[in-house]
Structure formats: structure tokens, C-alpha cells
Design a protein around this motif. Structure first.
Motif, PDB file in Angstrom:
ATOM      1  N   ASN A 128     -22.945  23.067 -31.903  1.00 26.56           N
ATOM      2  CA  ASN A 128     -23.768  24.273 -32.027  1.00 26.56           C
ATOM      3  C   ASN A 128     -22.931  25.534 -31.832  1.00 26.56           C
ATOM      4  OD1 ASN A 128     -26.871  24.123 -32.431  1.00 26.56           O
ATOM      5  ND2 ASN A 128     -26.379  22.311 -31.226  1.00 26.56           N
ATOM      6  N   ILE A 129     -21.915  25.432 -30.974  1.00 22.84           N
ATOM      7  CA  ILE A 129     -20.976  26.548 -30.832  1.00 22.84           C
ATOM      8  C   ILE A 129     -20.220  26.743 -32.152  1.00 22.84           C
ATOM      9  CG2 ILE A 129     -18.872  27.347 -29.690  1.00 22.84           C
ATOM     10  CD1 ILE A 129     -21.246  27.588 -27.854  1.00 22.84           C
ATOM     11  N   TYR A 130     -19.774  25.646 -32.755  1.00 22.69           N
ATOM     12  CA  TYR A 130     -19.086  25.732 -34.061  1.00 22.69           C
ATOM     13  C   TYR A 130     -19.991  26.412 -35.093  1.00 22.69           C
ATOM     14  CZ  TYR A 130     -15.719  22.160 -32.414  1.00 22.69           C
ATOM     15  OH  TYR A 130     -14.751  21.451 -31.731  1.00 22.69           O
ATOM     16  N   LEU A 131     -21.261  26.008 -35.098  1.00 25.29           N
ATOM     17  CA  LEU A 131     -22.198  26.554 -36.076  1.00 25.29           C
ATOM     18  C   LEU A 131     -22.398  28.055 -35.842  1.00 25.29           C
ATOM     19  CD1 LEU A 131     -23.816  25.441 -38.450  1.00 25.29           C
ATOM     20  CD2 LEU A 131     -25.729  25.037 -36.897  1.00 25.29           C
ATOM     21  N   GLY A 132     -22.481  28.435 -34.569  1.00 31.92           N
ATOM     22  CA  GLY A 132     -22.586  29.853 -34.253  1.00 31.92           C
ATOM     23  C   GLY A 132     -21.365  30.622 -34.731  1.00 31.92           C
ATOM     24  N   ARG A 133     -20.176  30.054 -34.524  1.00 35.14           N
ATOM     25  CA  ARG A 133     -18.937  30.696 -34.981  1.00 35.14           C
ATOM     26  C   ARG A 133     -18.961  30.908 -36.501  1.00 35.14           C
ATOM     27  NH1 ARG A 133     -18.341  31.417 -30.353  1.00 35.14           N
ATOM     28  NH2 ARG A 133     -16.783  30.576 -28.908  1.00 35.14           N
ATOM     29  N   HIS A 134     -19.460  29.884 -37.199  1.00 34.94           N
ATOM     30  CA  HIS A 134     -19.508  29.971 -38.658  1.00 34.94           C
ATOM     31  C   HIS A 134     -20.380  31.134 -39.119  1.00 34.94           C
ATOM     32  CE1 HIS A 134     -19.826  28.750 -42.859  1.00 34.94           C
ATOM     33  NE2 HIS A 134     -21.136  28.826 -42.744  1.00 34.94           N
ATOM     34  N   PHE A 135     -21.515  31.327 -38.439  1.00 33.37           N
ATOM     35  CA  PHE A 135     -22.468  32.335 -38.887  1.00 33.37           C
ATOM     36  C   PHE A 135     -22.215  33.733 -38.329  1.00 33.37           C
ATOM     37  CE2 PHE A 135     -25.314  28.602 -39.745  1.00 33.37           C
ATOM     38  CZ  PHE A 135     -25.476  28.856 -41.102  1.00 33.37           C
ATOM     39  N   GLU A 136     -21.306  33.875 -37.379  1.00 39.58           N
ATOM     40  CA  GLU A 136     -21.116  35.168 -36.720  1.00 39.58           C
ATOM     41  C   GLU A 136     -20.893  36.318 -37.693  1.00 39.58           C
ATOM     42  OE1 GLU A 136     -18.399  35.547 -33.490  1.00 39.58           O
ATOM     43  OE2 GLU A 136     -19.376  33.988 -32.294  1.00 39.58           O
ATOM     44  N   ASN A 137     -20.074  36.111 -38.705  1.00 43.83           N
ATOM     45  CA  ASN A 137     -19.780  37.188 -39.653  1.00 43.83           C
ATOM     46  C   ASN A 137     -20.571  37.072 -40.950  1.00 43.83           C
ATOM     47  OD1 ASN A 137     -17.754  38.400 -37.973  1.00 43.83           O
ATOM     48  ND2 ASN A 137     -16.385  36.720 -38.533  1.00 43.83           N
ATOM     49  N   ILE A 138     -21.546  36.154 -40.952  1.00 47.31           N
ATOM     50  CA  ILE A 138     -22.369  35.945 -42.146  1.00 47.31           C
ATOM     51  C   ILE A 138     -23.820  36.324 -41.871  1.00 47.31           C
ATOM     52  CG2 ILE A 138     -23.210  34.237 -43.820  1.00 47.31           C
ATOM     53  CD1 ILE A 138     -20.712  32.574 -43.183  1.00 47.31           C
ATOM     54  N   ASP A 139     -24.336  35.816 -40.752  1.00 45.81           N
ATOM     55  CA  ASP A 139     -25.741  36.007 -40.394  1.00 45.81           C
ATOM     56  C   ASP A 139     -25.826  36.037 -38.871  1.00 45.81           C
ATOM     57  OD1 ASP A 139     -28.467  35.786 -39.857  1.00 45.81           O
ATOM     58  OD2 ASP A 139     -28.845  34.434 -41.544  1.00 45.81           O
ATOM     59  N   ALA A 140     -25.757  37.237 -38.306  1.00 43.75           N
ATOM     60  CA  ALA A 140     -25.713  37.392 -36.849  1.00 43.75           C
ATOM     61  C   ALA A 140     -26.924  36.777 -36.160  1.00 43.75           C
ATOM     62  CB  ALA A 140     -25.599  38.871 -36.490  1.00 43.75           C
ATOM     63  N   ASP A 141     -28.105  36.959 -36.745  1.00 43.51           N
ATOM     64  CA  ASP A 141     -29.314  36.416 -36.124  1.00 43.51           C
ATOM     65  C   ASP A 141     -29.280  34.889 -36.079  1.00 43.51           C
ATOM     66  OD1 ASP A 141     -30.465  38.882 -35.567  1.00 43.51           O
ATOM     67  OD2 ASP A 141     -31.436  39.012 -37.532  1.00 43.51           O
ATOM     68  N   ARG A 142     -28.757  34.295 -37.128  1.00 44.00           N
ATOM     69  CA  ARG A 142     -28.670  32.834 -37.154  1.00 44.00           C
ATOM     70  C   ARG A 142     -27.637  32.340 -36.140  1.00 44.00           C
ATOM     71  NH1 ARG A 142     -28.672  29.240 -42.720  1.00 44.00           N
ATOM     72  NH2 ARG A 142     -29.054  27.211 -41.730  1.00 44.00           N
ATOM     73  N   ALA A 143     -26.560  33.075 -35.998  1.00 44.74           N
ATOM     74  CA  ALA A 143     -25.558  32.722 -34.985  1.00 44.74           C
ATOM     75  C   ALA A 143     -26.174  32.794 -33.597  1.00 44.74           C
ATOM     76  CB  ALA A 143     -24.364  33.666 -35.088  1.00 44.74           C
ATOM     77  N   LEU A 144     -26.955  33.832 -33.346  1.00 45.94           N
ATOM     78  CA  LEU A 144     -27.606  33.983 -32.041  1.00 45.94           C
ATOM     79  C   LEU A 144     -28.555  32.827 -31.749  1.00 45.94           C
ATOM     80  CD1 LEU A 144     -28.332  37.821 -32.009  1.00 45.94           C
ATOM     81  CD2 LEU A 144     -26.832  36.584 -30.435  1.00 45.94           C
ATOM     82  N   LYS A 145     -29.220  32.329 -32.787  1.00 47.93           N
ATOM     83  CA  LYS A 145     -30.122  31.178 -32.608  1.00 47.93           C
ATOM     84  C   LYS A 145     -29.331  29.939 -32.182  1.00 47.93           C
ATOM     85  CE  LYS A 145     -33.797  32.570 -35.798  1.00 47.93           C
ATOM     86  NZ  LYS A 145     -34.506  32.262 -37.087  1.00 47.93           N
ATOM     87  N   CYS A 146     -28.162  29.764 -32.748  1.00 49.23           N
ATOM     88  CA  CYS A 146     -27.320  28.616 -32.373  1.00 49.23           C
ATOM     89  C   CYS A 146     -26.918  28.715 -30.909  1.00 49.23           C
ATOM     90  CB  CYS A 146     -26.074  28.567 -33.245  1.00 49.23           C
ATOM     91  SG  CYS A 146     -26.396  28.258 -34.995  1.00 49.23           S
ATOM     92  N   TYR A 147     -26.503  29.905 -30.501  1.00 48.26           N
ATOM     93  CA  TYR A 147     -26.080  30.091 -29.110  1.00 48.26           C
ATOM     94  C   TYR A 147     -27.264  29.975 -28.149  1.00 48.26           C
ATOM     95  CZ  TYR A 147     -21.733  31.738 -31.200  1.00 48.26           C
ATOM     96  OH  TYR A 147     -20.558  31.821 -31.918  1.00 48.26           O
ATOM     97  N   LYS A 148     -28.442  30.452 -28.577  1.00 42.98           N
ATOM     98  CA  LYS A 148     -29.625  30.342 -27.732  1.00 42.98           C
ATOM     99  C   LYS A 148     -29.991  28.881 -27.512  1.00 42.98           C
ATOM    100  CE  LYS A 148     -34.365  32.041 -27.203  1.00 42.98           C
ATOM    101  NZ  LYS A 148     -35.452  32.874 -27.808  1.00 42.98           N
ATOM    102  N   LYS A 149     -29.804  28.077 -28.537  1.00 46.72           N
ATOM    103  CA  LYS A 149     -30.080  26.641 -28.420  1.00 46.72           C
ATOM    104  C   LYS A 149     -29.195  26.020 -27.342  1.00 46.72           C
ATOM    105  CE  LYS A 149     -30.482  22.528 -31.379  1.00 46.72           C
ATOM    106  NZ  LYS A 149     -30.349  22.023 -32.772  1.00 46.72           N
ATOM    107  N   VAL A 150     -27.930  26.421 -27.307  1.00 41.43           N
ATOM    108  CA  VAL A 150     -27.016  25.918 -26.280  1.00 41.43           C
ATOM    109  C   VAL A 150     -27.444  26.418 -24.909  1.00 41.43           C
ATOM    110  CG1 VAL A 150     -24.625  25.921 -25.463  1.00 41.43           C
ATOM    111  CG2 VAL A 150     -25.098  25.768 -27.912  1.00 41.43           C
ATOM    112  N   LEU A 151     -27.817  27.677 -24.815  1.00 43.60           N
ATOM    113  CA  LEU A 151     -28.230  28.258 -23.538  1.00 43.60           C
ATOM    114  C   LEU A 151     -29.471  27.577 -22.975  1.00 43.60           C
ATOM    115  CD1 LEU A 151     -27.632  32.020 -24.378  1.00 43.60           C
ATOM    116  CD2 LEU A 151     -26.447  30.696 -22.626  1.00 43.60           C
ATOM    117  N   ASN A 152     -30.390  27.223 -23.842  1.00 42.22           N
ATOM    118  CA  ASN A 152     -31.630  26.579 -23.397  1.00 42.22           C
ATOM    119  C   ASN A 152     -31.425  25.130 -22.991  1.00 42.22           C
ATOM    120  OD1 ASN A 152     -33.101  28.912 -23.840  1.00 42.22           O
ATOM    121  ND2 ASN A 152     -33.721  28.326 -25.911  1.00 42.22           N
TER     122      ASN A 152
END
Length: 202
Positions: A128-152
């Protein structure tokens, strides 16, 4: 070994454990091609007790050599088997290849399989961290969702710290300064003496 052969004494083939341990030493010394060669016989014997480990070590050797297509092919073949013993680890390495090669579809597919079959594993958190990294410069909101999943799902662990920092940094870069402040401050309030406190205070 050559000295033994020249003396006329016949040396037996190394047992799987010896071969794997030798390959590990090659790997640790960054002699990846030699590691691959040493592991090759173990890949032909799925009942040796070292097959799964040999697949992963060989794939990692290919990755260190930046031979990603070879590593990807090997891992995909391994994952076709019924209940492979190193499935979560293999999926994690496959996801890393997908991240480095920019293969979004493969990365998403791998994350979904890990989340379904190994939802509480460290590999699921990492991917999920990898997925967040992938989306960071493409879709910030989607990256945040990946990181939120890890946080939860992985509160308090090292992956959660990484996800928290990455979330705050995305918010900061996108001009959401209040959100970034709250995100960075949340770590300091929960763990004021934590190992990562200086990083978040920065």
C-alpha cells in the motif's frame, strides 16, 4: 573443489542447504549472477524444501541486476502454483517491480490480492505504501487513500509512520497547510519522544 577433483577423489554434489547457503553468501557480497547460478538446481526441484526460498532469492538477484522482466516472469510463474509457501513475499516483490517499471495495473492487482489473502501482513502494508508512492505525482487524493488505509490498519507500526509522513508531505505540497500541520502534529502528540519525532517537527 578443483583440487579434490585433481587428486582423484570424487566430490558429491552439494546438498540443497549447502547450495542455498552458498548462494546467500554470493547475494550478500553483491555477486548476483553467481547467486543465480548457484540457485539454478534448486529451482528444478520443488520438493527440496528450498524451492520457494530459491525462487525469491533468484528473483531478488535479478532485481538487483535491474533485470526486472526476468524477475517478474519468475514470480508470476511461482504464484500460479497452488498455495505457494512464500506467496505474500512473492507478491510484495512483484509489486516493487511493478512500481519501478510503472506498471500500474499489475501494482493494483497485486495489492488487491494481498489485501484479500493477507490483510494484516507487513507485505500488505508495504505494498500500500508502494501504491501511494505510485500515485503521489498522478493523483494526490488516491495516494492519500492508500496511506490512510495503512494508518487505519497498522497503527503505531513503522509503515504507519511512513504513511503519516507521506500524507503530511502530500498535503503540504498541494497547499493544504492546515491539514499538513495537523498530520505532522499528530505524531508528536501521540509519541513526543518517538524515534521519528524530529522528522515530524521539521
Amino acid at each position: 573443489l578443483s583440487m579434490i577433483r585433481s587428486s582423484g577423489v570424487t566430490a558429491g554434489e552439494p546438498v540443497p542447504q549447502e547450495r542455498f547457503e552458498r548462494a546467500e553468501k554470493f547475494f550478500e557480497s553483491a555477486r548476483y549472477r553467481e547467486a543465480i547460478s548457484e540457485l539454478s538446481p534448486l529451482l528444478r526441484d520443488q520438493n527440496s524444501g528450498y524451492y520457494g526460498r530459491a525462487v525469491l532469492k533468484t528473483a531478488r538477484s535479478h532485481m538487483r541486476l535491474k533485470l526486472y522482466p526476468e524477475a517478474e516472469k519468475m514470480l508470476k510463474e511461482y504464484l500460479k502454483a497452488k498455495d505457494p509457501e512464500k506467496e505474500a513475499e512473492a507478491l510484495s516483490y512483484l509489486a516493487l517491480i511493478a512500481l519501478r517499471e510503472g506498471k500500474e495495473e499489475l501494482l493494483i492487482k497485486t495489492e488487491k490480492r494481498l489485501s484479500k489473502e493477507y490483510p494484516d501482513s507487513s507485505q500488505s502494508a508495504q505494498v500500500n505504501i508502494y501504491l501511494g508512492r505510485h500515485f503521489e505525482n498522478i493523483d494526490a487524493d488516491r495516494a492519500l487513500k492508500c496511506y490512510k488505509k495503512v494508518l487505519n490498519r497498522f497503527k503505531g507500526g513503522p509503515f504507519a509512520n511512513d504513511a503519516l509522513w507521506s500524507s503530511g508531505w502530500i498535503e503540504y505540497k498541494s497547499g493544504r497547510f492546515d491539514d499538513a500541520y495537523r498530520t505532522f502534529s499528530s505524531y508528536s502528540s501521540m509519541q513526543p519522544d518517538g524515534a521519528h519525532a524530529p522528522r515530524f517537527l521539521y
